[in-house]
Write a protein that holds these residues in place. Structure first.
Motif, short mmCIF file in Angstrom:
data_model
loop_
_atom_site.label_atom_id
_atom_site.label_comp_id
_atom_site.label_asym_id
_atom_site.label_seq_id
_atom_site.Cartn_x
_atom_site.Cartn_y
_atom_site.Cartn_z
N SER A 187 5.44 -5.22 -21.21
CA SER A 187 6.88 -5.47 -21.11
C SER A 187 7.58 -4.30 -20.42
O SER A 187 7.00 -3.23 -20.22
N ASP A 188 8.84 -4.55 -20.07
CA ASP A 188 9.69 -3.44 -19.64
C ASP A 188 9.91 -2.50 -20.81
O ASP A 188 9.92 -2.93 -21.98
N ALA A 189 10.09 -1.23 -20.51
CA ALA A 189 10.33 -0.25 -21.58
C ALA A 189 11.73 -0.43 -22.15
O ALA A 189 12.68 -0.73 -21.44
N ALA A 190 11.83 -0.24 -23.47
CA ALA A 190 13.14 -0.25 -24.13
C ALA A 190 13.95 0.95 -23.64
O ALA A 190 13.42 1.90 -23.06
N ASP A 191 15.27 0.87 -23.86
CA ASP A 191 16.12 2.01 -23.49
C ASP A 191 15.59 3.29 -24.15
O ASP A 191 15.16 3.27 -25.31
N ASP A 192 15.64 4.40 -23.38
CA ASP A 192 15.13 5.66 -23.91
C ASP A 192 15.83 6.03 -25.21
O ASP A 192 17.04 5.86 -25.37
N ILE A 193 15.05 6.53 -26.15
CA ILE A 193 15.56 7.01 -27.43
C ILE A 193 15.41 8.53 -27.46
O ILE A 193 14.31 9.05 -27.30
N THR A 194 16.52 9.24 -27.63
CA THR A 194 16.50 10.70 -27.70
C THR A 194 16.84 11.15 -29.10
O THR A 194 17.84 10.71 -29.67
N VAL A 195 16.00 12.00 -29.69
CA VAL A 195 16.23 12.51 -31.05
C VAL A 195 16.06 14.02 -31.03
O VAL A 195 15.29 14.57 -30.22
N ASP A 196 16.80 14.69 -31.87
CA ASP A 196 16.66 16.13 -32.08
C ASP A 196 15.87 16.35 -33.35
O ASP A 196 16.27 15.91 -34.43
N VAL A 197 14.75 17.04 -33.22
CA VAL A 197 13.81 17.21 -34.33
C VAL A 197 13.86 18.64 -34.83
O VAL A 197 13.89 19.59 -34.04
N ASP A 198 13.93 18.77 -36.14
CA ASP A 198 13.83 20.09 -36.79
C ASP A 198 12.61 20.04 -37.71
O ASP A 198 12.67 19.48 -38.80
N ALA A 199 11.53 20.62 -37.23
CA ALA A 199 10.28 20.58 -37.99
C ALA A 199 9.96 21.91 -38.66
O ALA A 199 8.93 22.03 -39.33
N ASP A 200 10.81 22.88 -38.49
CA ASP A 200 10.53 24.23 -38.99
C ASP A 200 11.31 24.51 -40.26
O ASP A 200 12.51 24.22 -40.36
N ALA A 201 10.64 25.05 -41.22
CA ALA A 201 11.29 25.44 -42.47
C ALA A 201 12.22 26.62 -42.22
O ALA A 201 11.97 27.45 -41.36
N PRO A 202 13.35 26.71 -42.95
CA PRO A 202 14.26 27.84 -42.77
C PRO A 202 13.56 29.17 -43.06
O PRO A 202 12.78 29.27 -44.02
N GLU A 203 13.85 30.16 -42.24
CA GLU A 203 13.29 31.49 -42.47
C GLU A 203 14.13 32.23 -43.51
O GLU A 203 15.34 32.10 -43.56
N ILE A 204 13.45 33.00 -44.35
CA ILE A 204 14.12 33.79 -45.39
C ILE A 204 13.84 35.26 -45.11
O ILE A 204 12.70 35.67 -44.91
N SER A 205 14.92 36.06 -45.08
CA SER A 205 14.77 37.48 -44.83
C SER A 205 15.65 38.26 -45.80
O SER A 205 16.56 37.71 -46.41
N ASP A 206 15.36 39.55 -45.90
CA ASP A 206 16.14 40.47 -46.75
C ASP A 206 16.25 39.95 -48.18
O ASP A 206 17.29 40.10 -48.82
N PHE A 207 15.19 39.31 -48.67
CA PHE A 207 15.21 38.77 -50.03
C PHE A 207 14.95 39.93 -51.00
O PHE A 207 13.89 40.56 -50.96
N SER A 208 15.92 40.21 -51.86
CA SER A 208 15.78 41.33 -52.80
C SER A 208 16.34 40.93 -54.15
O SER A 208 17.29 40.16 -54.24
N VAL A 209 15.75 41.49 -55.20
CA VAL A 209 16.21 41.30 -56.58
C VAL A 209 16.39 42.69 -57.17
O VAL A 209 15.41 43.42 -57.37
N ALA A 210 17.64 43.08 -57.44
CA ALA A 210 17.92 44.43 -57.95
C ALA A 210 17.64 44.50 -59.46
O ALA A 210 17.62 43.48 -60.16
N ASP A 211 17.43 45.72 -59.94
CA ASP A 211 17.27 45.93 -61.38
C ASP A 211 18.56 45.55 -62.09
O ASP A 211 19.66 45.66 -61.54
N ALA A 212 18.42 45.09 -63.33
CA ALA A 212 19.58 44.66 -64.09
C ALA A 212 20.56 45.81 -64.31
O ALA A 212 20.17 46.94 -64.59
N ASP A 213 21.87 45.51 -64.16
CA ASP A 213 22.93 46.49 -64.35
C ASP A 213 23.15 46.74 -65.84
O ASP A 213 23.19 45.80 -66.65
N ALA A 214 23.31 48.01 -66.24
CA ALA A 214 23.44 48.33 -67.67
C ALA A 214 24.75 47.83 -68.25
O ALA A 214 24.86 47.60 -69.45
N THR A 215 25.77 47.65 -67.43
CA THR A 215 27.07 47.21 -67.95
C THR A 215 27.11 45.71 -68.17
O THR A 215 27.52 45.23 -69.23
#
Length: 665
Positions: free
Chosen positions: A156-184
């Motif tokens: 058959s003739d090809a259907a109208d072109d279909i354009t999609v934007d794909v996001d296959a990458d997981a979000p990057e995480i940086s500067d992840f820190s957990v500080a010691d508990a504050d005494a106050t």
């Protein structure tokens, strides 16, 4: 065909069979050219040395077996497939809802920017109804074509072109820190950076509570709070973007508070004995505030670890308040604030006016106030004086016009208590003999000064005017030179626009690096440019490639690491931005892209506008408009520029002034 009867072969049958046998043995001229089979059938000649026919069908040739008339060839291609509801999921999962002829083989192929198939990414057998075909793709923009092929091999003739934007990458995480508990507050602060707008979830091993939120527009989560019992924990972070991709990270945390260290601050309402104590402690902790000689006050901290405690105290001095708290996990601590002073008495204030000074135009006050108090003297609603009292008498003087003034004197001590005195004072303008003599001397001095200034100005006026005229002439010549250069540029641009397309701008050559030249295509303009795409919010254009920009009568072509073209026949939208960027969208692409020209910006813009205007009419309103409006705009720019030609400076009016020649060019 010989027929058999019950009595054997007939005589006529024997005769016909003998004739056929002789015709097969004896050489005779080929009849294939006279029986009409050579045009439509491929069959051997009578002698076996010639094959006739063009099309390869030998159904009715001599010596062949006729096919069953009930059987027919299928030469009809299936209808064009229908594609609806494309959707993209996490991990680059793409789903297309396709409807095609039942039993046909559906193929989904990815096409590149030149509409050339780059490979089949998915296949399926059509059910005759809507069905979903799924596959995976890498991150980025992808364009797919869909065809259906039946069992006879018809596609058959090809259907109208279909354009999609794909996001296959997981979000990057940086500067992840957990500080010691504050005494106050017993709070461990968590911070990280990730994709803006993504949802995040914090979990702690062994704890049911989950902490959720959204990453800020700047891509950061600066302060997520955890309140935990003493012990060791694993803090896990999951960040999910809009496509459902999940990025994960974890950190270790050890909580060992020992004793808490709450804080307390006191604030007193001005002019009263009402006190407000602000306590900072772990969220939801309970405690008491104790002031010697008064009843204890119980409190519970809110979710942010704050509690406010009120108390009314009589005037006097008090020891520092003591705070004791216990958090929900049994940890305790105590602290003490500062000593308290409660003072609700207004400060001492005495104000005396000097009537003698007031009779001669000066409003003078003698102000005595409590040490360290702030004193404000207001003469009506706009004029005032202020100072800090040293505890002894201070004199305040202000020269005023004759009249009656309502004066307000306010003294405010360090505890917010205020004392106010209001006076009505009349000011006169009577002067003493000495004051009149001083006034006369001032008038004479001012008169002499005016005479000196007039004399000096008269002596130097001619030289000043000459210098002023010379500076004006220099400024005029600079402005005229700038005006001329701009006019030459405008005239050159108008001539350039008028001559576009008459001859190829690059000398008539078409470089091999530019790819295949289209039929009748002429080169209008060649320059250097960048391939750009719209960036994220606030970032403007994003450069994707750099190379040579070729403007022809049929398209805009950028040749860099890759080739990118915008055919005028497919042009849907075109926009010009900032004088050096042109954005374009063609029918087979859903997103805008464009070029940023690095040289000859004005000429490049005119070349693109003219090529689009001279192209056949299409979806974009600029197509087919003709070059007339562009040339008219450029000519109008020249006329407008001529109206702003700089004027030479005026010559001095008097003949005895210096004469400066003025050139008008």
């Amino acid at each position: 065909m010989l027929r058999r009867s019950g009595r054997g072969l007939s005589r006529a049958g024997i005769t016909v069979g003998t004739a056929v046998l002789l015709l097969g043995v004896l050489p005779v001229p080929a009849q294939a050219h006279r029986d009409g089979c050579h045009r439509w059938h491929s069959c051997p000649s009578d002698t076996g040395s010639y094959v006739c026919g063009d099309l390869g069908y030998d159904t009715y040739c001599g010596g062949t077996v006729d096919s069953d008339p009930s059987e027919s060839l299928d030469l009809t291609a299936p209808r064009r497939p229908k594609v609806a509801r494309p959707h993209v999921g996490r991990g680059g999962r793409v789903g297309l809802t396709v409807t095609a002829e039942r039993g046909a083989r559906i193929e989904v192929a990815e096409t590149d920017e030149y509409d050339v198939d780059s490979g089949v990414v998915a296949k399926a057998t059509a059910t005759g109804g809507a069905q979903t075909i799924g596959f995976k793709a890498d991150s980025g923009s992808h364009t797919y074509s869909v065809t259906a092929t039946d069992s006879a091999g018809n596609t058959s003739d090809a259907a109208d072109d279909i354009t999609v934007d794909v996001d296959a990458d997981a979000p990057e995480i940086s500067d992840f820190s957990v500080a010691d508990a504050d005494a106050t507050t017993a709070t461990a602060h968590v911070a990280f950076a990730s994709e803006a707008g993504a949802a995040y979830e914090l979990t702690v091993s062994g704890r049911e509570k989950r902490f959720t939120g959204v990453v800020d527009d700047d891509g950061k989560v600066p302060d997520a709070a955890l309140v935990l019992p003493d012990g060791g924990y694993t803090v896990r972070l999951a960040v999910t973007d809009d496509a459902g991709n999940v990025g994960r990270a974890e950190r270790k945390l050890k909580v060992d508070m020992g004793e808490l260290a709450p804080t307390v601050a006191a604030d007193r309402e001005r002019g009263s004995g009402r006190m407000r104590f602000t306590v900072t402690a772990p969220p939801h902790s309970k405690g008491t505030l104790r002031i010697a000689g008064t009843a204890d006050r119980a409190f519970t901290a809110d979710a942010d670890g704050r509690a406010e405690v009120g108390a009314r105290l009589p005037d006097g001095r008090y020891p520092a308040p003591v705070v004791e708290v216990t958090d929900p996990y049994g940890r305790s601590g105590r602290t003490s604030g500062r000593k308290l002073v409660v003072d609700t008495a207004a400060p001492a204030l005495k104000v005396v006016s000097d009537a003698g000074r007031a009779a001669h135009g000066d409003l003078t006050l003698a102000v005595t106030a409590e040490a360290h108090s702030e004193v404000v003297v207001a003469y009506g609603s706009k004029t005032r004086d202020s100072f800090t009292s040293a505890g002894h008498r201070a004199t305040v003087t202000r020269a005023l016009s004759p009249g009656t003034y309502r004066v307000t004197v306010t003294a405010t001590d360090a505890y917010g208590n205020a004392a106010v005195r209001r006076l009505s004072i009349t000011v006169d303008d009577r002067r003493t003999a000495g004051e009149w003599l001083l006034l006369l001397l001032e008038v004479l001095l001012v008169t002499a000064l005016i005479a000196v200034v007039w004399y000096v100005r008269r002596r130097t006026r001619q030289a000043r005017e000459a210098r002023r005229t010379a500076r004006a002439l220099e400024r005029f010549e600079r402005e005229l030179d700038t005006w001329r250069r701009r006019r030459e540029r405008l005239v050159e641009l108008a001539e350039f626009a008028a001559e576009l397309g008459d001859a190829e701008q690059d000398g008539g050559g078409w470089l091999a690096d530019w790819g295949k030249r289209k039929r009748g295509e002429s080169v209008w303009w060649v320059t250097d440019a960048d391939l750009v795409q719209p960036g994220t919010v606030g970032t403007g254009a994003c450069v994707k490639d750099s190379g040579t920009l070729v403007v022809t009568g049929q398209r805009v072509l950028l040749v860099g690491r890759k080739r990118r073209e915008w055919l005028f026949s497919k042009l849907v939208q075109i926009e010009h931005s900032g004088g050096d960027v042109t954005w374009m969208r063609v029918a087979n692409r859903t997103t805008m892209s464009g070029v940023r020209y690095r040289r000859e910006s004005e000429k490049t813009l005119v070349a693109i506008e003219s090529a689009v205007a001279e192209a056949p009419a299409g979806a974009a309103r600029e197509l087919g408009a003709g070059r007339g409006p562009i040339l008219a705009r450029l000519r109008q720019a020249i006329r407008e520029h001529d109206r702003h030609r700089p004027s030479p400076p005026a010559q001095p009016a008097s003949e005895d002034r210096a004469t400066v020649p003025v050139t008008t060019g």
